[in-house]
Write a protein that holds these residues in place. Structure first.
Motif, PDB file in Angstrom:
ATOM      1  N   ASP A 251     -29.128  -1.621  12.964  1.00 15.15           N
ATOM      2  CA  ASP A 251     -30.488  -2.010  13.522  1.00 15.15           C
ATOM      3  C   ASP A 251     -30.189  -1.385  14.890  1.00 15.15           C
ATOM      4  OD1 ASP A 251     -31.783  -3.074  11.535  1.00 15.15           O
ATOM      5  OD2 ASP A 251     -30.922  -5.041  11.841  1.00 15.15           O
ATOM      6  N   ALA A 252     -29.207  -1.200  15.163  1.00 19.48           N
ATOM      7  CA  ALA A 252     -28.940  -1.306  16.678  1.00 19.48           C
ATOM      8  C   ALA A 252     -29.184   0.739  16.979  1.00 19.48           C
ATOM      9  CB  ALA A 252     -27.209  -1.045  17.360  1.00 19.48           C
TER      10      ALA A 252
ATOM     11  N   LEU B  88     -26.519   7.286  21.567  1.00 13.19           N
ATOM     12  CA  LEU B  88     -26.178   7.036  19.879  1.00 13.19           C
ATOM     13  C   LEU B  88     -25.015   6.459  19.350  1.00 13.19           C
ATOM     14  CD1 LEU B  88     -28.013   6.838  17.701  1.00 13.19           C
ATOM     15  CD2 LEU B  88     -26.926   9.002  16.301  1.00 13.19           C
ATOM     16  N   SER B  89     -23.642   6.777  20.063  1.00 15.06           N
ATOM     17  CA  SER B  89     -23.189   6.533  19.357  1.00 15.06           C
ATOM     18  C   SER B  89     -22.492   4.936  20.404  1.00 15.06           C
ATOM     19  CB  SER B  89     -21.587   7.470  19.369  1.00 15.06           C
ATOM     20  OG  SER B  89     -21.920   8.976  19.440  1.00 15.06           O
ATOM     21  N   THR B  90     -22.251   4.893  21.758  1.00  9.59           N
ATOM     22  CA  THR B  90     -22.105   4.247  21.493  1.00  9.59           C
ATOM     23  C   THR B  90     -23.063   2.721  21.582  1.00  9.59           C
ATOM     24  OG1 THR B  90     -23.671   4.463  23.915  1.00  9.59           O
ATOM     25  CG2 THR B  90     -21.442   5.522  24.046  1.00  9.59           C
TER      26      THR B  90
ATOM     27  N   ALA C 168     -20.607  -2.397  16.646  1.00  7.32           N
ATOM     28  CA  ALA C 168     -19.873  -3.038  15.869  1.00  7.32           C
ATOM     29  C   ALA C 168     -18.716  -3.992  16.539  1.00  7.32           C
ATOM     30  CB  ALA C 168     -19.202  -0.962  15.008  1.00  7.32           C
ATOM     31  N   LEU C 169     -18.169  -3.212  17.473  1.00  6.36           N
ATOM     32  CA  LEU C 169     -17.375  -3.803  18.471  1.00  6.36           C
ATOM     33  C   LEU C 169     -17.954  -5.428  18.389  1.00  6.36           C
ATOM     34  CD1 LEU C 169     -14.960  -4.222  19.271  1.00  6.36           C
ATOM     35  CD2 LEU C 169     -15.664  -3.892  21.947  1.00  6.36           C
ATOM     36  N   THR C 170     -19.052  -5.833  18.862  1.00  9.18           N
ATOM     37  CA  THR C 170     -19.847  -6.990  18.793  1.00  9.18           C
ATOM     38  C   THR C 170     -19.475  -8.047  17.656  1.00  9.18           C
ATOM     39  OG1 THR C 170     -21.372  -6.050  20.499  1.00  9.18           O
ATOM     40  CG2 THR C 170     -21.714  -8.386  19.130  1.00  9.18           C
TER      41      THR C 170
END
Length: 416
Positions: free
Chosen positions: A48-49, A291-293, A299-301
């Motif tokens: 979704d992000a 996009l990557s960040t 993912a980190l969250t």
């Protein structure tokens, strides 16, 4: 470019910890795209992000402009690093991250001398390849740095393997001092080291080794760089960063792979004085792109909110215990931490048995699981599933791994 299996596989879809090949067969993935799909496949919060960023129409702006998710991600990584006054520089891969770290260290110290470990792997760039202590991964003898290699990372075939943990560490420190005194001019820039050697077959040194190294290094002003490309983000279970098992905070850490859950991202986190030592202009065209960040931040969250570090510890203990209980002659060593496990396969005299590992790789696929292969001699099975692996999937994995290794043993055992 090498491919696994005599009949190479094309993965066309995935969900959770499972992937489906183009022939329609589904597998439990125990290698996660070389530890890169750290959360798993088709995770809604991450997807979704990514979709949200795609919907803005902006996939790239470059570091010439502010990128909100890049700033937020950098702040989170800096806080998690444990490094005082930390700054973050984003790249597109672990190789590029290690290249950047080596550039920073050699410029800061005004020295091209670097210490690395035997059996190490740090990437396919010019400098990162030069500090790789595994000749099968070095395509060139040319180098921008002068490298001296020390013992310690690969204990199983070390000349010090018979020693206790404390004596092993002492012997490796003695070797380090000897290398510094005999193969360098003294003003060494840094040591770069993987807390657990990834491509080297998940070789795992005793806890405290790098802390003991750091005491000697700091007395000489030598920097310590921890290559956390494979060990970071809680994968080892007991710590968030692999280097923390050694009781030392490095001057810099490099990261990549699992942070992006498949997206292209890597980077360096280092103390400000080191990060700011470059006087020339610099830019990272794609490093830290929107996009990557966005995906990496999600993912980190997710990783932190679901305490995947604890899950790695629990599932890893189950896998390690089950594999060690097999006690098969073909299994020379079972090592690792958390969901980062190596199984070294050997012949009757303990010699490396690469064909057995190749056979096990194929049999594992037949048994419905995907594992990796590596090690200095190509005889180590590498097990590193997504960090979301469940208890039921761990049981399934152990059943398949047990069947695989027992079949390999039976095929190697002469008929009466």
């Amino acid at each position: 470019m090498a491919l696994y299996y005599d009949e190479p596989m094309e993965i066309v879809s995935g969900s959770g910890r499972r992937v489906t090949a183009s022939d329609g067969r589904t597998y439990l993935d125990l290698f996660a795209g070389i530890l890169t799909n750290g959360i798993g496949y088709d995770i809604p919060e991450i997807s979704d992000a990514i979709r949200s960023q795609v919907d803005t129409g902006v996939l790239h702006t470059s570091t010439l402009y502010l990128i909100r998710k890049q700033v937020e991600l950098a702040e989170k990584i800096a806080a998690l690093s444990g490094i005082d006054d930390a700054k973050v520089f984003f790249t597109c891969s672990g190789t590029e991250a290690n290249e950047a770290a080596l550039l920073l260290a050699t410029e800061y110290r005004r020295s091209s001398q670097v210490l690395a470990l035997r059996n190490s792997y740090h990437g396919r760039g010019f400098a990162s390849m030069a500090v790789t202590g595994n000749r099968s991964w070095s395509a060139s003898a040319l180098s921008p740095v002068q490298v001296s290699y020390v013992h310690g990372g690969y204990r199983y075939r070390s000349p010090f393997r018979h020693l206790s943990d404390a004596d092993y560490v002492a012997a490796c420190v003695e070797d380090l001092v000897d290398v510094l005194d005999t193969t360098t001019s003294g003003d060494v820039a840094c040591m770069i080291a993987e807390p657990i050697q990834g491509v080297g077959g998940f070789a795992t040194p005793p806890d405290g080794l790098f802390g003991a190294f750091a005491k000697e290094l700091s007395q000489r002003g030598i920097l310590l760089i921890a290559d956390e490309v494979q060990t970071g983000w809680g994968r080892t279970g007991e710590h968030f960063w692999g280097i923390q098992a050694h009781g030392v905070t490095p001057d810099a850490m490099t990261f990549a792979k699992g942070l992006g859950n498949g997206l292209t991202i890597g980077g360096v986190v280092a103390r400000a004085g080191l990060m700011d030592c470059l006087a020339a202009n610099s830019i990272s065209t794609f490093g830290g792109n929107p996009l990557s960040t966005a995906g990496a931040h999600a993912a980190l969250t997710y990783l932190l909110d679901h305490d995947l570090q604890a899950n790695c510890a629990a599932r890893g203990d189950e896998l390690l215990s089950g594999l060690r209980a097999l006690e098969l002659p073909v299994v020379g060593d079972v090592r690792g931490k958390g969901l980062m496990i190596g199984v070294e396969l050997v012949g009757p005299a303990g010699e490396p048995d690469a064909p057995a590992a190749g056979r096990a790789l194929a049999l594992a696929r037949e048994n419905g699981i995907l594992v990796g292969k590596g090690g200095l001699h190509g005889n180590v099975l590498r097990i590193a599933p997504p960090m979301t692996l469940t208890a039921d999937e761990t049981t399934e994995a152990l059943t398949a791994l047990t069947a695989t290794l027992r079949t390999v043993q039976q095929e190697l055992t002469p008929a009466p």
